[in-house]
Design a protein around this motif. Structure first.
Motif, PDB file in Angstrom:
ATOM      1  N   GLU A  29      44.409  40.335  50.016  1.00 19.66           N
ATOM      2  CA  GLU A  29      45.177  39.115  50.206  1.00 19.66           C
ATOM      3  C   GLU A  29      44.710  37.988  49.308  1.00 19.66           C
ATOM      4  O   GLU A  29      45.246  36.887  49.346  1.00 19.66           O
ATOM      5  CB  GLU A  29      45.111  38.664  51.666  1.00 19.66           C
ATOM      6  N   GLY A  30      43.677  38.244  48.473  1.00 18.42           N
ATOM      7  CA  GLY A  30      43.280  37.248  47.485  1.00 18.42           C
ATOM      8  C   GLY A  30      42.450  36.129  48.067  1.00 18.42           C
ATOM      9  O   GLY A  30      41.739  36.273  49.044  1.00 18.42           O
ATOM     10  N   SER A  31      42.535  34.975  47.435  1.00 20.54           N
ATOM     11  CA  SER A  31      41.640  33.876  47.757  1.00 20.54           C
ATOM     12  C   SER A  31      42.069  33.097  48.987  1.00 20.54           C
ATOM     13  O   SER A  31      41.291  32.354  49.557  1.00 20.54           O
ATOM     14  CB  SER A  31      41.566  32.923  46.555  1.00 20.54           C
ATOM     15  N   TYR A  44      48.499  35.172  47.611  1.00 19.99           N
ATOM     16  CA  TYR A  44      47.918  35.799  46.427  1.00 19.99           C
ATOM     17  C   TYR A  44      49.040  36.278  45.528  1.00 19.99           C
ATOM     18  O   TYR A  44      50.028  36.833  46.014  1.00 19.99           O
ATOM     19  CB  TYR A  44      47.059  36.993  46.844  1.00 19.99           C
ATOM     20  N   GLY A  45      48.898  36.052  44.220  1.00 21.26           N
ATOM     21  CA  GLY A  45      49.965  36.428  43.305  1.00 21.26           C
ATOM     22  C   GLY A  45      49.504  37.294  42.153  1.00 21.26           C
ATOM     23  O   GLY A  45      48.329  37.278  41.781  1.00 21.26           O
ATOM     24  N   PHE A  82      43.761  35.562  41.269  1.00 24.03           N
ATOM     25  CA  PHE A  82      45.057  36.195  41.062  1.00 24.03           C
ATOM     26  C   PHE A  82      44.838  37.590  40.483  1.00 24.03           C
ATOM     27  O   PHE A  82      43.740  37.959  40.075  1.00 24.03           O
ATOM     28  CB  PHE A  82      45.932  35.367  40.122  1.00 24.03           C
ATOM     29  N   GLY A  83      45.915  38.367  40.422  1.00 21.37           N
ATOM     30  CA  GLY A  83      45.858  39.695  39.842  1.00 21.37           C
ATOM     31  C   GLY A  83      46.816  39.820  38.672  1.00 21.37           C
ATOM     32  O   GLY A  83      47.650  38.951  38.414  1.00 21.37           O
ATOM     33  N   VAL A  84      46.689  40.926  37.952  1.00 24.58           N
ATOM     34  CA  VAL A  84      47.573  41.253  36.841  1.00 24.58           C
ATOM     35  C   VAL A  84      48.023  42.702  37.016  1.00 24.58           C
ATOM     36  O   VAL A  84      47.224  43.572  37.356  1.00 24.58           O
ATOM     37  CB  VAL A  84      46.875  41.089  35.472  1.00 24.58           C
ATOM     38  N   PRO A 100      40.825  39.160  35.788  1.00 26.47           N
ATOM     39  CA  PRO A 100      41.397  38.616  37.029  1.00 26.47           C
ATOM     40  C   PRO A 100      40.656  39.215  38.211  1.00 26.47           C
ATOM     41  O   PRO A 100      39.783  40.085  38.047  1.00 26.47           O
ATOM     42  CB  PRO A 100      42.847  39.098  36.971  1.00 26.47           C
ATOM     43  N   ASP A 101      41.016  38.783  39.390  1.00 28.81           N
ATOM     44  CA  ASP A 101      40.376  39.314  40.593  1.00 28.81           C
ATOM     45  C   ASP A 101      40.773  40.764  40.839  1.00 28.81           C
ATOM     46  O   ASP A 101      39.974  41.561  41.331  1.00 28.81           O
ATOM     47  CB  ASP A 101      40.782  38.453  41.795  1.00 28.81           C
TER      48      ASP A 101
END
Length: 348
Positions: free
Chosen positions: A4-6, A35-36, A63-65, A132-133
């Motif tokens: 779910e990210g940050s 999260y994107g 974020f992610g890629v 990225p994360d």
């Protein structure tokens, strides 16, 4: 893996290649506490680097890629000749469609393929420089060399899967998490073999089946259009839910005006899964083009994508919804023209 990210909200913005997933959209999702993912499909390494830099200027959040991957199995000479023949025949069938728009069909075999070979490796190098994360992959699992390169970035690795066998393969390859894509999802189905006919398993049933096969964290994708659907997915074992279609009409998205208007057009009554636009099965609003040409479209991605791309761009510019790829999930009617933050907060 913190899928779910940050933020505190278990919500993920899907990577929507081709325009919708702008840095502005991903930043807005992050600032809303979710999260994107940036979408690296179809773009160059230089553009990916620029988008990552812009996103980091807009937000300090993680974020992610997402990467599109080519198949790892090579084709025999006979297979390639059959494929080329089928693509060329499809091009002849589509020529009048492009001509009607004052456009030409594209070269199905461009000199540089942005999601394969050196161009793909250049994008992985960009991710290694300032990771990225998370990095997610779609359409295939990476070969050994690329998997090692992705692992070396230190980012969490997420594989898009559409069935139990793909989930097991991703688990065996050492991925950290899974994006479980059910039949309701809009856009391309993430099948690892482009020739596969996608199953019609809905997201909840697919979550249940994959949960029995692996202990990896799962992100639920497909059919997440309201609070009730999100709750059901989380109760079924997902650590987060992924939104795609629900964000297409948001002002922060890079969705074309023609696509936005079609999602709200009452004349569109449903969706269909078709190869007509790219050669890969993808869920879109049911259009004349998909109905007429889908049965003849070969399982040839990205050749069909390159072939139809100029025609589709012309259709978008002309407001021609009969020929445009109007990606949409089954619950497209619930997509609203409101800010991302309102979508995310409304969901949870």
């Amino acid at each position: 893996m913190r899928a779910e990210g940050s933020g505190a909200l278990p919500v993920v913005a899907a990577p929507m290649a081709g325009g919708p997933s702008t840095p502005e959209l991903v930043a807005a999702v992050t600032e809303a506490g979710a999260y994107g993912y940036l979408a690296a499909g179809y773009i160059t390494a230089e553009k990916l680097a620029a988008q990552m830099a812009e996103l980091r200027e807009r937000t300090a959040g993680r974020f992610g890629v997402n990467l599109f991957l080519p198949p790892t199995r090579s084709r025999t000479g006979r297979e390639q000749r059959r494929r080329d023949t089928a693509v060329d025949a499809y091009g002849r069938q589509l020529a009048p469609e492009a001509e009607a728009l004052g456009a030409e069909l594209g070269n199905p075999r461009p000199d540089v393929e942005p999601d394969a070979g050196d161009a793909l490796d250049a994008k992985i190098a960009v991710l290694a420089q300032d990771p990225p994360d998370a990095i997610s992959v779609t359409f295939a699992l990476p070969d050994a060399a690329r998997l090692a390169a992705l692992r070396a970035t230190g980012a969490a690795l997420v594989a898009t899967v559409t069935n139990v066998d793909e989930a097991r393969a991703a688990t065996d390859a050492g991925f950290d998490g899974l994006c479980v894509q059910g039949a309701e999802a809009g856009g391309h189905r993430g099948t690892h073999d482009e020739a596969d006919i996608p199953n019609d398993t809905d997201t909840l049933d697919l979550l249940a089946a994959i949960r029995r096969a692996t202990t990896l964290p799962m992100i639920a994708a497909g059919g997440i259009a309201d609070t009730a659907a999100a709750r059901r997915a989380l109760e079924a074992g997902a650590v987060a839910v992924q939104l795609g279609t629900a964000l297409l009409r948001c002002p922060e998205a890079g969705t074309s005006a023609t696509h936005r208007e079609a999602l709200a057009d009452p004349s569109f009554s449903g969706t269909t899964v078709t190869r007509a636009y790219t050669g890969r099965p993808a869920r879109a609003l049911t259009t004349r083009f998909a109905v007429e040409h889908g049965p003849a479209a070969p399982a040839a991605y990205p050749e069909v994508h390159h072939l139809t791309r100029p025609m589709r761009a012309a259709a978008a510019a002309a407001g021609d919804t009969s020929r445009l790829h109007l990606w949409a999930g089954t619950h497209f009617r619930k997509a609203a023209a409101i800010p991302v933050a309102d979508v995310v907060r409304g969901l949870v």
